[in-house]
Design an enzyme around this catalytic site. Structure first.
Site, PDB file in Angstrom:
ATOM      1  N   GLU A 397       0.961  -1.193   0.125  1.00 51.24           N
ATOM      2  CA  GLU A 397      -0.131  -0.246  -0.092  1.00 51.24           C
ATOM      3  C   GLU A 397       0.673   1.244   0.053  1.00 51.24           C
ATOM      4  OE1 GLU A 397      -2.800  -0.183   3.198  1.00 51.24           O
ATOM      5  OE2 GLU A 397      -4.148  -1.089   2.010  1.00 51.24           O
ATOM      6  N   GLU A 470      -6.744  -7.623  -1.042  1.00 46.35           N
ATOM      7  CA  GLU A 470      -7.408  -7.435   0.205  1.00 46.35           C
ATOM      8  C   GLU A 470      -8.804  -6.707   0.343  1.00 46.35           C
ATOM      9  OE1 GLU A 470      -5.272  -5.219   3.502  1.00 46.35           O
ATOM     10  OE2 GLU A 470      -3.221  -5.858   2.704  1.00 46.35           O
TER      11      GLU A 470
END
Ligand code: GAL
Length: 756
Positions: A397, A470
């Site tokens: 991320e 995710e």
């Protein structure tokens, strides 16, 4: 390698490293410990995570040890958090930055026979901003200590340090096996040598073998010379797949051809699986067949001891993912995990997405150099695991950084051209430098959209290989003890996202956040230092959402029948249990309320029809109030029956008046291994008359234990949601562990656990 010694016992530990400790022989501030080791047992929740973030010191006597002339002795650490500095008799061996990858020090000639030497290791577990994953904030704890194995490895003068294996035509009737062999020459002169590559079954039958005459230049024992070898047409092989994870043993040995010390045979052994794997813009293909990825993320942490769990518990996690959660992939978020975990994934057929350490933050140049090195350390450690189908080469991320991620991708492709790269991002339109656009798509917040069209995420006008890495997690944290309505919504969100993944052929699959709850920093989670994001709790005990995954299995393998209810008249708002989601792989169910006539339900939930096994959702469409006038006015037992092709295969009963009737104490293993620390889990539940855990029984249970072991964490247990677990950690001595668990109002249970 010609020998390997595990150095798990006999360590001394001091909670604080002080300058010069490596030169002192004063042991007064040290106490004996064994590995894997965590300096501080943390409480289950609400603790100051600064408690383990210090520099501690380990010490161990290394017995005198001769090495063959020209041979090498190497001290190998599999993982020390987060910066390790080591000395031998006060002389610096070196330093390694990074808590998740292995490192080695050459100690050849340093353990000569005259006397034992003292190894000192300073383990810096502070969150040093110069080392990934630190520098920003991270949503997980990194614990401390020498928490993985330490080995003393001996190599012959001509040695094989590593081997990369691949099959360029794994699907052919008689494929080839290629090897890139990393050999070292410590003889001081160029050496003609014989290199033998063998492919064997796991029980040792040789299937194909060939010897090659090579010359290894005199580079020294630390210089790895790449050599190529191949076995052509090895004959028919069984492919590796999640259903049938066939493995082979490959050995590469080398010896000099002259009549001298370097004729000693040095051997490298590993396992190998023949398979192909390919992410395409039309989804993922394993062995040429489309396969939807259904996965969960996993942290390698446990209550109290953090990372310092013996390998048995890591292996058990694989078995839970495979046998209870029925996923086909695990992402090792957010770092390389224990080798034995990956070995078990190979054995059980659980695909792996492995990635480098990091979380959102990218540090300065030296930090990036360590991250690039992490790519190399991860890949060269793990490239022979057939379970690994993709390398994650971005900091999880993080923002785009083309220069940095060009390097990580180049490193991965240079080292292992046989696997695709991914890099987990959460920003839209991020630059695709990897082979697969791997995206954390948290769009689903209970509304209609479960996953986005990949083109809206990538900003590209064409489809590319795409994987959702995710979803859910912080969007809907749910505790095992949360009320039924919340757990029901938790279930629905996991169902909807998986359904959307199955519905879209341009999505290779979806990996949920996450398998197990985990301890975290105060900035994250519920303030209690726990992220309650798992489909199981921190003890690996199921929440309802675990059966979203657990029910996606052929009923031939296992029948699952799980109603998402505690079966109480007044637990939900206003009352009742409708709409009642039933997670099951049965094709028909019948629901019986007390003695009333059973209601048969054949239609699965139409909005979730893309799932392999959609649930049933039962409501007043199915139950006519005229037929069962009493429904809701009084309460009765539930008898839920599951059928497959008309055959009754499962029954689930829930009482109208649940009462504690039995204390269940279940141990994961029937024996522990002596010689080293070992651990097994004990699950404690308070059960009702029909064997269901009582979901709001906040009972206290007490453990008493004798024998060569301890209870990790406190011996007084609070059952949450009717159950809890603890781990028994043995100390390596053989004997019998006897433990008893008792709880108010229930008969206590006593169990014997041999350590053999
Ligand atoms: C993601 C992150 C995970 C975890 C998760 C919680 O953004 O990658 O590590 O924090 O959120 O939902």
């Amino acid at each position: 390698m010609i020998s390997r010694e595990r150095l798990m016992n006999g360590w001394l530990f001091s909670a604080a490293y002080r300058d010069g400790m490596e030169r002192s022989t004063d042991n007064s501030v040290f106490s004996p410990v064994s590995l894997p080791h965590n300096p501080v047992d943390v409480p289950l929740s609400y603790f100051d995570e600064g408690c383990y973030q210090s520099v501690s010191c380990y010490r161990r006597v290394l017995p005198a040890r001769e090495t063959a002339p020209g041979g090498t002795l190497v001290l190998r650490f599999e993982g020390v958090m987060a910066v390790a500095r080591a000395w031998l008799d006060g002389e610096l061996l070196g330093e390694h930055k990074g808590g998740y990858t292995p490192f080695e020090f050459d100690v050849t000639g340093k353990l000569a026979a005259d006397r034992p030497r003292i190894l000192t290791v300073a383990a810096d577990a502070t969150e040093r901003p110069d080392v990934p994953p630190f520098g920003g904030q991270i949503d997980y704890l990194t614990y401390a200590g020498i928490y993985r194995e330490v080995y003393l490895d001996e190599y012959a003068p001509l040695s094989v340090k590593n081997v990369r294996l691949w099959s360029p035509d794994a699907l052919a009737p008689s494929p080839d096996l290629e090897a890139e062999v990393f050999a070292c020459n410590g003889t001081g002169k160029d050496a003609p040598a014989i290199l033998t590559l063998s492919l064997c079954t796991l029980d040792g039958k040789t299937l194909s073998e060939q010897a090659f005459a090579v010359t290894i230049p005199a580079g020294g024992s630390a210089v790895q010379v790449p050599l190529r070898a191949a076995l052509k047409n090895v004959g028919p092989v069984a492919l590796w797949s999640p259903e049938s994870p066939s493995l082979y043993r490959v050995s590469v040995s080398i010896s000099g051809s002259a009549n001298s010390a370097d004729t000693m045979l040095d051997t490298f052994e590993t396992r190998f699986g023949f398979r192909t794997s390919q992410f395409t813009s039309d989804g993922f293909f394993l062995n040429g067949q489309p396969l939807k990825i259904r996965g969960l993320n996993r942290h390698q942490a446990w209550p109290y001891v953090g990372y310092a769990m013996p390998e048995r518990a890591h292996i058990k996690d694989v078995d839970i993912l495979k046998d209870e959660l029925r996923v086909n992939l695990v992402r090792t978020s957010h770092y390389p995990q224990l080798i034995q975990f990956l070995d078990r994934c190979d054995e059980r057929g659980l695909m792996v997405f492995e990635e480098i350490p990091g979380w959102q933050h990218i540090g300065p140049a030296e930090w990036k150099d360590i991250a690039v090195k992490n790519v190399e350390e991860m890949i060269t450690r793990d490239w022979n695991h057939p379970s690994i189908i993709i390398w994650g080469v971005r900091i999880n991320e993080s923002a785009d950084d083309d220069e940095f991620y060009t390097r990580t991708n180049e490193t991965a492709r240079r080292l292992d051209p046989s696997r695709q790269t991914g890099g987990v991002r959460y920003i839209d339109n991020s630059h695709l430098l990897e082979d697969v656009y791997t995206m954390n798509d948290f769009v689903h917040s209970g509304g209609e959209t479960a996953l986005r069209d990949q083109r809206d995420v990538t900003g590209l006008d064409k489809f590319v290989p795409y994987l959702v890495t995710e979803y859910n997690g912080h969007m809907y944290p749910t505790k095992k003890t949360d009320c039924e309505e919340r757990q029901n919504e938790h279930v629905l969100r996991h169902l909807r996202v998986q359904n959307a993944s199955y519905a879209d052929k341009h999505i290779s699959g979806a990996i949920g956040w996450c398998a197990f709850d985990y301890n975290t920093h105060s900035d994250f989670g519920s303030g209690d230092r726990i992220c309650h994001h798992g489909v199981m709790d921190i003890f690996r005990l199921p929440k309802f959402a675990s059966w979203v995954y657990g029910s996606q299995v052929d009923p031939e393998t296992a029948v699952v029948l799980k109603p998402v209810t505690h079966w109480a008249r007044g637990e939900r708002s206003i009352g009742g249990v409708f709409p009642l989601v039933v997670l099951t792989n049965c094709d028909e169910i019948s629901l019986r309320f007390g003695d009333y006539e059973p209601i048969v339900i054949k239609d699965k939930e139409p909005t979730l029809s893309h799932l392999p096994y959609p649930p049933f959702v039962v409501d007043f469409r199915h139950v006519s109030l005229e037929k069962i006038g009493a429904w809701g006015m009084r309460w009765e037992d539930l008898t839920l029956t599951g059928y497959v092709q008309g055959r009754e295969v499962a029954v689930c009963r829930m009482p109208k008046n649940p009462l504690p009737s039995r204390l269940s104490v279940r141990v994961d293993d029937s024996a522990l291994r002596a010689g080293e620390k070992d651990a097994t889990r004990v699950v404690v539940s308070v059960l009702d008359q029909y064997g269901n855990a009582l979901p709001f029984a906040d009972t206290v249970a007490t453990v008493t234990l004798t024998g060569p072991a301890r209870v990790q964490g406190p011996s007084t247990l609070v059952l949450r949601g009717g159950s809890t677990a603890f781990w028994i950690e043995s100390n390596g001595k053989p004997g019998t562990i006897r433990f008893a668990v008792s709880a108010d109002r229930l008969d206590s249970r006593t169990i014997e656990l041999p350590v053999l």
